[in-house]
Write a protein that holds these residues in place. Structure first.
Motif, PDB file in Angstrom:
ATOM      1  N   ASP A   1     -32.978  55.337  -8.377  1.00 35.94           N
ATOM      2  CA  ASP A   1     -34.446  55.283  -8.320  1.00 35.94           C
ATOM      3  C   ASP A   1     -35.049  55.679  -9.666  1.00 35.94           C
ATOM      4  OD1 ASP A   1     -34.542  54.413  -5.677  1.00 35.94           O
ATOM      5  OD2 ASP A   1     -34.758  56.451  -4.860  1.00 35.94           O
ATOM      6  N   ALA A   2     -34.481  56.713 -10.299  1.00 34.08           N
ATOM      7  CA  ALA A   2     -34.970  57.150 -11.609  1.00 34.08           C
ATOM      8  C   ALA A   2     -34.723  56.075 -12.665  1.00 34.08           C
ATOM      9  CB  ALA A   2     -34.299  58.462 -12.015  1.00 34.08           C
ATOM     10  N   LEU A   3     -33.589  55.418 -12.569  1.00 34.60           N
ATOM     11  CA  LEU A   3     -33.258  54.344 -13.507  1.00 34.60           C
ATOM     12  C   LEU A   3     -34.251  53.194 -13.360  1.00 34.60           C
ATOM     13  CD1 LEU A   3     -31.133  53.515 -15.615  1.00 34.60           C
ATOM     14  CD2 LEU A   3     -29.791  52.554 -13.742  1.00 34.60           C
ATOM     15  N   ARG A   4     -34.543  52.828 -12.124  1.00 36.77           N
ATOM     16  CA  ARG A   4     -35.534  51.761 -11.883  1.00 36.77           C
ATOM     17  C   ARG A   4     -36.900  52.191 -12.403  1.00 36.77           C
ATOM     18  NH1 ARG A   4     -35.677  51.349  -6.520  1.00 36.77           N
ATOM     19  NH2 ARG A   4     -37.783  52.062  -6.270  1.00 36.77           N
ATOM     20  N   GLY A   5     -37.273  53.440 -12.196  1.00 42.12           N
ATOM     21  CA  GLY A   5     -38.551  53.945 -12.691  1.00 42.12           C
ATOM     22  C   GLY A   5     -38.633  53.901 -14.213  1.00 42.12           C
ATOM     23  N   LEU A   6     -37.548  54.269 -14.880  1.00 42.32           N
ATOM     24  CA  LEU A   6     -37.509  54.218 -16.341  1.00 42.32           C
ATOM     25  C   LEU A   6     -37.702  52.787 -16.838  1.00 42.32           C
ATOM     26  CD1 LEU A   6     -36.952  55.471 -19.142  1.00 42.32           C
ATOM     27  CD2 LEU A   6     -34.505  55.149 -18.667  1.00 42.32           C
ATOM     28  N   LEU A   7     -37.024  51.843 -16.198  1.00 43.44           N
ATOM     29  CA  LEU A   7     -37.151  50.441 -16.612  1.00 43.44           C
ATOM     30  C   LEU A   7     -38.533  49.869 -16.280  1.00 43.44           C
ATOM     31  CD1 LEU A   7     -33.578  49.205 -15.727  1.00 43.44           C
ATOM     32  CD2 LEU A   7     -34.603  49.302 -18.009  1.00 43.44           C
ATOM     33  N   GLU A   8     -39.128  50.328 -15.199  1.00 41.48           N
ATOM     34  CA  GLU A   8     -40.495  49.895 -14.888  1.00 41.48           C
ATOM     35  C   GLU A   8     -41.469  50.421 -15.937  1.00 41.48           C
ATOM     36  OE1 GLU A   8     -40.989  51.328 -10.890  1.00 41.48           O
ATOM     37  OE2 GLU A   8     -40.188  49.479 -10.022  1.00 41.48           O
ATOM     38  N   GLN A   9     -41.249  51.649 -16.360  1.00 37.72           N
ATOM     39  CA  GLN A   9     -42.130  52.284 -17.347  1.00 37.72           C
ATOM     40  C   GLN A   9     -41.961  51.656 -18.728  1.00 37.72           C
ATOM     41  OE1 GLN A   9     -41.102  56.335 -18.127  1.00 37.72           O
ATOM     42  NE2 GLN A   9     -42.790  56.657 -19.522  1.00 37.72           N
TER      43      GLN A   9
END
Length: 171
Positions: free
Chosen positions: A49-57
């Motif tokens: 989830d954190a990885l997806r959030g980083l890529l979204e950001q």
């Protein structure tokens, strides 16, 4: 017209989940990190989830281009000191936290979370293998294929988190 509905997620198909689950059960140490400890599914899911959030950001790109116009050309007339300073500035900018989009591999390095990252790789690989119908696959290679979209990559990361929560070991 198709008789069966198309799943919202590429990875939501029962066959994909079952193939990934079979892979996680086949490998004795699937949920074990490099530390030798079993990593809870929730921890792996949180990492994904954190990885997806980083890529979204930051944004996602399938691969870095070798012909990046922002990389300065080598000027052989520069002194060694000038070349070093120029290279240092480029490296500093490249490593800045607000630099631009990341590949999945670069995001994994930036979001490094030790054992959770190791096991998350296995989860993503198992899901991609299930999707492609192969005995093994590397998720970062699948993500980097020409024509891949952010939606598909985000779908993989979300499916990985869901899979880890549903099928990973408890804390």
């Amino acid at each position: 017209m198709l008789d069966t509905p198309i799943p919202v997620s590429l990875f939501a198909a029962v066959a994909v989940i079952e193939a990934a689950r079979a892979e996680s059960e086949r490998r004795d140490r699937f949920w074990v990190g490099y530390s030798g400890e079993t990593i809870p599914g929730a921890e792996v899911a949180d990492y994904l989830d954190a990885l997806r959030g980083l890529l979204e950001q930051r944004g996602w790109i399938p691969a870095y281009r070798q012909d990046d116009p922002e990389i300065p050309e080598l000027d052989e007339s520069m002194s060694l000191k000038a070349m070093f300073v120029s290279a240092w500035r480029y490296v500093r900018e490249a490593l800045a936290p607000d630099r631009g989009p990341l590949t999945l591999t670069a995001a994994q390095l930036e979001a490094e979370s030790g054992d959770a990252a190791v096991v998350a790789d296995r989860v993503l690989n198992a899901l991609v293998a299930g999707l492609t119908g192969t005995s093994s696959a590397i998720a970062t290679a699948w993500v980097g294929r020409r024509g891949r979209t952010w939606s598909e990559v985000a779908d993989l990361l979300a499916a990985g988190a869901d899979f880890a929560r549903a099928h990973g070991p408890a804390a």
